[in-house]
Design an enzyme around this catalytic site. Structure first.
Site, PDB file in Angstrom:
ATOM      1  N   HIS A 214     -25.850  48.156  23.713  1.00  0.00           N
ATOM      2  CA  HIS A 214     -25.039  46.957  24.024  1.00  0.00           C
ATOM      3  C   HIS A 214     -24.044  47.364  25.111  1.00  0.00           C
ATOM      4  O   HIS A 214     -24.450  47.780  26.195  1.00  0.00           O
ATOM      5  CB  HIS A 214     -24.395  46.463  22.723  1.00  0.00           C
ATOM      6  CG  HIS A 214     -23.715  45.127  22.801  1.00  0.00           C
ATOM      7  ND1 HIS A 214     -23.890  44.248  23.832  1.00  0.00           N
ATOM      8  CD2 HIS A 214     -22.843  44.517  21.933  1.00  0.00           C
ATOM      9  CE1 HIS A 214     -23.151  43.159  23.618  1.00  0.00           C
ATOM     10  NE2 HIS A 214     -22.508  43.302  22.479  1.00  0.00           N
ATOM     11  N   HIS A 253     -33.184  43.057  28.968  1.00  0.00           N
ATOM     12  CA  HIS A 253     -32.267  42.180  28.238  1.00  0.00           C
ATOM     13  C   HIS A 253     -33.059  41.344  27.248  1.00  0.00           C
ATOM     14  O   HIS A 253     -34.177  40.933  27.539  1.00  0.00           O
ATOM     15  CB  HIS A 253     -31.520  41.246  29.209  1.00  0.00           C
ATOM     16  CG  HIS A 253     -30.275  40.679  28.640  1.00  0.00           C
ATOM     17  ND1 HIS A 253     -30.272  39.552  27.857  1.00  0.00           N
ATOM     18  CD2 HIS A 253     -28.985  41.101  28.703  1.00  0.00           C
ATOM     19  CE1 HIS A 253     -29.038  39.289  27.480  1.00  0.00           C
ATOM     20  NE2 HIS A 253     -28.235  40.215  27.981  1.00  0.00           N
ATOM     21  N   ASP A 309     -24.862  45.700  33.043  1.00  0.00           N
ATOM     22  CA  ASP A 309     -24.359  47.079  33.039  1.00  0.00           C
ATOM     23  C   ASP A 309     -24.886  47.931  34.184  1.00  0.00           C
ATOM     24  O   ASP A 309     -24.411  49.045  34.392  1.00  0.00           O
ATOM     25  CB  ASP A 309     -24.737  47.759  31.712  1.00  0.00           C
ATOM     26  CG  ASP A 309     -23.961  47.193  30.544  1.00  0.00           C
ATOM     27  OD1 ASP A 309     -22.805  46.793  30.755  1.00  0.00           O
ATOM     28  OD2 ASP A 309     -24.502  47.137  29.431  1.00  0.00           O
TER      29      ASP A 309
HETATM   30  N1  ACO Z   1     -36.405  50.611  30.427  1.00  0.00           N
HETATM   31  C1  ACO Z   1     -37.746  50.735  30.183  1.00  0.00           C
HETATM   32  N2  ACO Z   1     -38.429  49.933  29.347  1.00  0.00           N
HETATM   33  C2  ACO Z   1     -37.733  48.979  28.731  1.00  0.00           C
HETATM   34  C3  ACO Z   1     -36.360  48.773  28.950  1.00  0.00           C
HETATM   35  C4  ACO Z   1     -35.698  49.644  29.835  1.00  0.00           C
HETATM   36  N3  ACO Z   1     -34.387  49.520  30.058  1.00  0.00           N
HETATM   37  N4  ACO Z   1     -35.934  47.745  28.205  1.00  0.00           N
HETATM   38  C5  ACO Z   1     -37.005  47.303  27.550  1.00  0.00           C
HETATM   39  N5  ACO Z   1     -38.102  48.042  27.870  1.00  0.00           N
HETATM   40  C6  ACO Z   1     -39.437  47.891  27.330  1.00  0.00           C
HETATM   41  C7  ACO Z   1     -39.482  48.421  25.897  1.00  0.00           C
HETATM   42  O1  ACO Z   1     -39.842  49.787  25.874  1.00  0.00           O
HETATM   43  C8  ACO Z   1     -40.521  47.540  25.271  1.00  0.00           C
HETATM   44  O2  ACO Z   1     -41.796  48.012  25.649  1.00  0.00           O
HETATM   45  P1  ACO Z   1     -43.042  47.947  24.615  1.00  0.00           P
HETATM   46  O3  ACO Z   1     -43.219  46.477  24.341  1.00  0.00           O
HETATM   47  O4  ACO Z   1     -44.147  48.572  25.366  1.00  0.00           O
HETATM   48  O5  ACO Z   1     -42.597  48.717  23.413  1.00  0.00           O
HETATM   49  C9  ACO Z   1     -40.313  46.188  25.955  1.00  0.00           C
HETATM   50  O6  ACO Z   1     -39.727  46.495  27.225  1.00  0.00           O
HETATM   51  C10 ACO Z   1     -39.375  45.275  25.180  1.00  0.00           C
HETATM   52  O7  ACO Z   1     -38.153  45.990  24.977  1.00  0.00           O
HETATM   53  P2  ACO Z   1     -37.280  45.964  23.646  1.00  0.00           P
HETATM   54  O8  ACO Z   1     -36.417  47.153  23.599  1.00  0.00           O
HETATM   55  O9  ACO Z   1     -38.174  45.696  22.472  1.00  0.00           O
HETATM   56  O10 ACO Z   1     -36.410  44.686  23.954  1.00  0.00           O
HETATM   57  P3  ACO Z   1     -35.158  44.207  23.145  1.00  0.00           P
HETATM   58  O11 ACO Z   1     -35.000  42.786  23.468  1.00  0.00           O
HETATM   59  O12 ACO Z   1     -35.266  44.600  21.722  1.00  0.00           O
HETATM   60  O13 ACO Z   1     -33.974  45.072  23.745  1.00  0.00           O
HETATM   61  C11 ACO Z   1     -32.388  45.879  25.262  1.00  0.00           C
HETATM   62  C12 ACO Z   1     -33.172  44.654  24.799  1.00  0.00           C
HETATM   63  C13 ACO Z   1     -31.738  46.581  24.064  1.00  0.00           C
HETATM   64  C14 ACO Z   1     -31.277  45.441  26.190  1.00  0.00           C
HETATM   65  C15 ACO Z   1     -33.345  46.831  25.983  1.00  0.00           C
HETATM   66  O14 ACO Z   1     -33.868  46.233  27.146  1.00  0.00           O
HETATM   67  C16 ACO Z   1     -32.693  48.158  26.322  1.00  0.00           C
HETATM   68  O15 ACO Z   1     -32.655  49.052  25.466  1.00  0.00           O
HETATM   69  N6  ACO Z   1     -32.149  48.314  27.575  1.00  0.00           N
HETATM   70  C17 ACO Z   1     -31.458  49.517  27.939  1.00  0.00           C
HETATM   71  C18 ACO Z   1     -30.051  49.492  27.368  1.00  0.00           C
HETATM   72  C19 ACO Z   1     -29.147  48.495  28.070  1.00  0.00           C
HETATM   73  O16 ACO Z   1     -29.082  48.440  29.285  1.00  0.00           O
HETATM   74  N7  ACO Z   1     -28.393  47.739  27.264  1.00  0.00           N
HETATM   75  C20 ACO Z   1     -27.442  46.749  27.775  1.00  0.00           C
HETATM   76  C21 ACO Z   1     -27.918  45.366  27.541  1.00  0.00           C
HETATM   77  S1  ACO Z   1     -26.816  44.160  28.228  1.00  0.00           S
HETATM   78  C22 ACO Z   1     -25.522  44.173  27.169  1.00  0.00           C
HETATM   79  O17 ACO Z   1     -25.654  44.377  25.990  1.00  0.00           O
HETATM   80  C23 ACO Z   1     -24.214  43.990  27.709  1.00  0.00           C
END
Ligand code: ACO
Length: 372
Positions: A214, A253, A309
């Site tokens: 987050h 996201h 971010d």
């Molecule tokens: N880099 C590479 N792959 C990613 C990323 C990323 N940043 N984000 C998502 N994916 C991929 C996942 O590996 C997943 O792949 P799969 O289906 O093959 O397993 C798919 O995309 C879906 O991702 P999830 O993590 O299941 O998506 P979710 O909606 O649960 O999570 C989140 C969203 C937590 C923001 C995620 O994209 C992430 O971890 N990003 C990196 C951390 C980040 O930047 N957080 C800040 C978010 S904005 C905020 O809170 C202010």
């Protein structure tokens, strides 16, 4: 089981008039005002008023609101004594959470909206004082004549910021102030729905924002690229990360399936400040990561774009804000959104108590400890 959605994805958990997030169109609006308009014309103070009151202030109302924010900036001396006791390795988010809980006992304010204004005013002071005391620097007390944004930079650095930097920071605060039912805001609403105190709800929200999935992601973005010396290394660096199935912090996201509207504005400000300071390295590396990751994600059929971010940390670093403070800076802004949601929750409250699909054992025979 059919209603189950892991991580509550797509579940509508409540109604709100505060923040509109359209993840397909890339729209973010507070009370109907698009974020781009607020970033251009508003200030953090006015935006906070908008969030708490549901409408923009008239001139006199804004002045009165700004005066209140200034009046509540100072912390009780007991708070400084507690900060002094914190171990030096305490993360500023943990310090913020501790001090906010503590301030609940000191607040003399009873009206919930007024209490919200008090907290919004205190957040920058808490973060700046904790930081200075952790680093054994002299504490700079709030400056009555400065805006909310400029005063934070002043308390942090002990000197007034350049007006263009103060305005950029003000815009950062506007951009981070509200984002609908994100993890920390939802946490605040869930906790508030038990009819506990505002300080308890906000303290829980701080805990949620601290996590690297987050608000903590902005701090991790720069840590992540610390071994990338120039944009020429990005291709190989991304390939290695993808091979290791590591996530790129600052991208992806739950709601946005396009580039986060806030990241366009942050990117532009990062470019402007990098140009002014003749320090384009991080900007170029981030842009190259965006391009390479986008290409890779497109191949994989995934809508992974920069989120809020991705560029913010690099911008803060150029403003002389230390990495450990990136998430607290997020909190300094989001406190107004959290308070607005707590107020809205309590207007028509029902305690949050979702169901759980039990998947554990049943009717297990209890064995006496000697025979286990
Ligand atoms: N880099 C590479 N792959 C990613 C990323 C990323 N940043 N984000 C998502 N994916 C991929 C996942 O590996 C997943 O792949 P799969 O289906 O093959 O397993 C798919 O995309 C879906 O991702 P999830 O993590 O299941 O998506 P979710 O909606 O649960 O999570 C989140 C969203 C937590 C923001 C995620 O994209 C992430 O971890 N990003 C990196 C951390 C980040 O930047 N957080 C800040 C978010 S904005 C905020 O809170 C202010």
């Amino acid at each position: 089981m059919s209603d189950y959605s892991k991580g509550l994805q797509g579940v509508v958990a409540g109604e709100s008039k505060i923040g509109l997030v359209d993840g397909t169109q890339g729209v973010l609006a507070y009370l109907g005002y698009p974020i781009q308009v607020l970033a251009q014309y508003s200030t953090y103070e006015e935006t906070a008023f908008l969030l708490l009151n549901g409408r923009l202030p008239k001139k006199k109302e804004l002045s009165a609101f700004e005066e209140k924010l200034k009046k509540y900036r100072a912390l009780p001396s007991e708070a400084l004594e507690v900060i002094e006791l914190l171990p030096s390795e305490t993360h500023p988010m943990e310090a913020l959470q501790t001090v906010v809980s503590l301030l609940g006992s000191f607040s003399k304010v009873t009206d919930l909206k007024e209490k919200s204004i008090e907290l919004i005013a205190q957040f920058p002071t808490i973060v700046a004082h904790c930081w200075c005391m952790k680093h054994k620097k002299e504490v700079t007390l709030p400056h009555e004549d400065l805006s909310h944004a400029a005063n934070f930079l002043y308390m942090l650095h002990g000197e007034e910021p350049a007006p263009d930097v103060a305005r950029m920071f003000d815009i950062c605060l506007i951009l981070h102030a509200e984002h609908s039912f994100n993890a920390s805001t939802f946490t605040a609403r869930v906790v508030a729905s038990t009819l506990t105190t505002l300080h308890a709800s906000i303290s829980a929200a701080i805990g949620a924002l601290y996590g690297p999935l987050h608000g903590g992601a902005n701090e991790k973005v720069l840590d992540m690229i610390s071994d990338v010396a120039s944009e020429k290394q990005v291709n190989e660096w991304v390939s290695e990360k993808m091979d290791r199935k590591e996530k790129i912090m600052g991208m992806g996201h739950r709601v946005y399936k396009v580039k986060d509207p806030r990241s366009y504005i942050l990117e532009e400000m990062l470019k402007t400040l990098s140009t002014k300071l003749k320090n384009m390295t991080t900007y170029k590396i981030l842009k190259e990561i965006e391009t390479v990751v986008r290409k890779e994600m497109e191949k994989q059929g995934k809508d992974i774009w920069p989120n809020v971010d991705f560029f913010s940390g690099a911008l803060y670093e150029l403003m002389g804000i230390s990495r450990e403070l990136f998430t607290p800076v997020f909190a300094i802004s989001r406190i107004s959104g959290w308070c607005a949601h707590v107020l809205e929750q309590l207007e028509d409250n029902r305690i949050y108590r979702p169901a759980c699909q039990y998947v554990g054992a049943r009717n297990v025979a209890y064995k006496p400890i000697e025979t286990r």
